[in-house]
Design a protein around this motif. Sequence first.
Motif, PDB file in Angstrom:
ATOM      1  N   ASN A 151     -36.521 -17.874 -45.693  1.00 22.74           N
ATOM      2  CA  ASN A 151     -37.528 -17.286 -44.816  1.00 22.74           C
ATOM      3  C   ASN A 151     -38.894 -17.319 -45.494  1.00 22.74           C
ATOM      4  O   ASN A 151     -39.043 -16.803 -46.614  1.00 22.74           O
ATOM      5  CB  ASN A 151     -37.138 -15.844 -44.490  1.00 22.74           C
ATOM      6  N   HIS A 196     -41.429 -15.547 -45.100  1.00 23.83           N
ATOM      7  CA  HIS A 196     -41.967 -14.211 -45.350  1.00 23.83           C
ATOM      8  C   HIS A 196     -41.331 -13.556 -46.576  1.00 23.83           C
ATOM      9  O   HIS A 196     -41.896 -12.611 -47.133  1.00 23.83           O
ATOM     10  CB  HIS A 196     -41.753 -13.320 -44.124  1.00 23.83           C
ATOM     11  N   ASP A 197     -40.172 -14.043 -46.984  1.00 25.32           N
ATOM     12  CA  ASP A 197     -39.482 -13.547 -48.178  1.00 25.32           C
ATOM     13  C   ASP A 197     -38.387 -14.559 -48.493  1.00 25.32           C
ATOM     14  O   ASP A 197     -37.367 -14.612 -47.804  1.00 25.32           O
ATOM     15  CB  ASP A 197     -38.885 -12.166 -47.929  1.00 25.32           C
ATOM     16  N   ALA A 249     -43.167 -21.155 -39.312  1.00 26.20           N
ATOM     17  CA  ALA A 249     -43.673 -19.943 -39.962  1.00 26.20           C
ATOM     18  C   ALA A 249     -44.377 -20.241 -41.276  1.00 26.20           C
ATOM     19  O   ALA A 249     -45.276 -19.507 -41.684  1.00 26.20           O
ATOM     20  CB  ALA A 249     -42.531 -18.963 -40.201  1.00 26.20           C
ATOM     21  N   ASN A 289     -38.366 -15.192 -38.274  1.00 32.08           N
ATOM     22  CA  ASN A 289     -39.508 -15.873 -38.882  1.00 32.08           C
ATOM     23  C   ASN A 289     -40.841 -15.434 -38.292  1.00 32.08           C
ATOM     24  O   ASN A 289     -41.888 -15.893 -38.737  1.00 32.08           O
ATOM     25  CB  ASN A 289     -39.355 -17.384 -38.735  1.00 32.08           C
ATOM     26  N   GLY A 290     -40.810 -14.586 -37.279  1.00 28.04           N
ATOM     27  CA  GLY A 290     -42.048 -14.063 -36.726  1.00 28.04           C
ATOM     28  C   GLY A 290     -42.859 -15.079 -35.955  1.00 28.04           C
ATOM     29  O   GLY A 290     -44.088 -15.143 -36.108  1.00 28.04           O
ATOM     30  N   GLN A 343     -45.224  -8.265 -35.382  1.00 29.22           N
ATOM     31  CA  GLN A 343     -45.416  -8.349 -36.822  1.00 29.22           C
ATOM     32  C   GLN A 343     -45.441  -6.977 -37.480  1.00 29.22           C
ATOM     33  O   GLN A 343     -46.145  -6.070 -37.018  1.00 29.22           O
ATOM     34  CB  GLN A 343     -46.733  -9.077 -37.130  1.00 29.22           C
ATOM     35  N   ARG A 344     -44.652  -6.845 -38.532  1.00 28.01           N
ATOM     36  CA  ARG A 344     -44.728  -5.692 -39.430  1.00 28.01           C
ATOM     37  C   ARG A 344     -44.705  -4.346 -38.701  1.00 28.01           C
ATOM     38  O   ARG A 344     -45.552  -3.480 -38.908  1.00 28.01           O
ATOM     39  CB  ARG A 344     -45.962  -5.809 -40.316  1.00 28.01           C
ATOM     40  N   LEU A 355     -41.647  -7.272 -42.876  1.00 35.66           N
ATOM     41  CA  LEU A 355     -40.992  -8.383 -42.183  1.00 35.66           C
ATOM     42  C   LEU A 355     -41.175  -8.288 -40.675  1.00 35.66           C
ATOM     43  O   LEU A 355     -41.105  -7.196 -40.101  1.00 35.66           O
ATOM     44  CB  LEU A 355     -39.498  -8.406 -42.512  1.00 35.66           C
ATOM     45  N   ALA A 389     -46.816 -17.230 -42.566  1.00 33.11           N
ATOM     46  CA  ALA A 389     -46.398 -16.298 -43.610  1.00 33.11           C
ATOM     47  C   ALA A 389     -47.445 -16.287 -44.728  1.00 33.11           C
ATOM     48  O   ALA A 389     -47.933 -17.343 -45.136  1.00 33.11           O
ATOM     49  CB  ALA A 389     -45.038 -16.703 -44.153  1.00 33.11           C
TER      50      ALA A 389
END
Length: 467
Positions: free
Chosen positions: A141, A143-144, A161, A184-185, A419-420, A425, A459
Amino acid sequence: MSGPALDIAARVRAGAASARAVTEATLTRIGAQNPAVNAFTAVLSERALATADAVDARIAAGQDPGPLAGVPYATKNLFDLQGIPTLAGSRIRRDAPPAMRDAFLVRQMDAAGAICVGALNMDEFAYGFTTENSHDGPCRNPHDASRIAGGSSGGSGAAVAAGLVPITLGTDTNGSIRVPASLNGIFGLKPTYGRLSRHGSFPFVYALDHVGPFARSVADLAAAYDALQGIDTEDSHQALQPPELVTPQLGAGLGGLRVARLGGWFARLQSSSARQAVAAVAEGLGATAEVEWAMAEASRAAAFIITASEGGALHLPTLRTRLEEYEPLIQDRLLAGALIPAAWVGHAQRVRAKARDAMRVLMTDWDILIAPATPVPATPIGQELLVLDGVELPLRPSMGLFTQPISGVGLPVVTVPVQRVEGALPIGVQLIGKPWAEALLFRAAAVLEAAGICAAPVAPAFAEGAI
């Protein structure tokens, strides 16, 4: 209303950038950044540059290069790409002959001027929700990187992403577009069953397979969807529904659309992040009512049985001779599916029909229903269990808790990223519509994006130089 893909197309069409320069920059970025996410399984540099040169030549000759001129994109590696084997995430198909021609949707994208730069990581044979692929390695991912990208179209979600490409193609049988879009947003579309041609994509479950795009903006997702539409006489499973362009309708607003939250099954077994995301989307769309689809859990059970049976039957000849070459995570499921009695499958299809009828009645009063896309944000790679509302559940199938019931009845869904909501995440929400009513879902998604409730930035670790 625009997005990174349409911005690229506008620059290329205006002569402010060449398709070749955009493609070269994309290939350079993939080479530098892909190792961190492991989204790509094949990079098609020669093909991409040749296609870019053809786009530039059309512009130089005064010809229309297409609405997606010069836009880089990539496909889940179960779409046929001429000249390479269609892996479908497997080890077994690595010795398959190269595809003789591109899948229909790839040809549609190319006809719109887009440039295919490669193929993307996925769960083997699309049977999974995490893309922890034993052959190609897990997709990470953006984002992380310690967490999953979702699946089975994990590479498709992660590539967008991470800003490697602005548009990707994926498939969705039980949630395989909606789960990666959520984790993955980004934005993702599972269209109405049969809306887009599946010809040239490796099958999983004929009764449930869908195909669709991912993007970082509503406008880009709409542009990709518009390009993908078209009647394919070679796809016997495609509904002969006339194309409906959604891009011209994006600015129409809610316009009296009737929107409600799904309760019952869709209000249980989820994290506070999922609940907060749904609440934010409901508020943004003015949805104050909560309604229940009593057949949701039964629809999911029916989809489970149909998936296992069709998947097992499809692979049974190969399972008999090459079992140990299959992904360890799916061997037992395919074998068990091949042993399901026909009577069970028949009953599952009857349950599915009843669920579809119940949903049809429910949606006489509503245009859009809101539900979580995943019960939780992205989980650590290797995690096996979830605890939701005090109940311990197996993680992989539970990622489809809220997507699988909708697959069973074939409704269109746009997944929007919130988002968030809580922590670092993103997590997604499903906007569910009536058959062939994709345009209404895009209108609602555009309202949420314009209000800042839903957004899909690259990201943070990959933001610099994103495509």
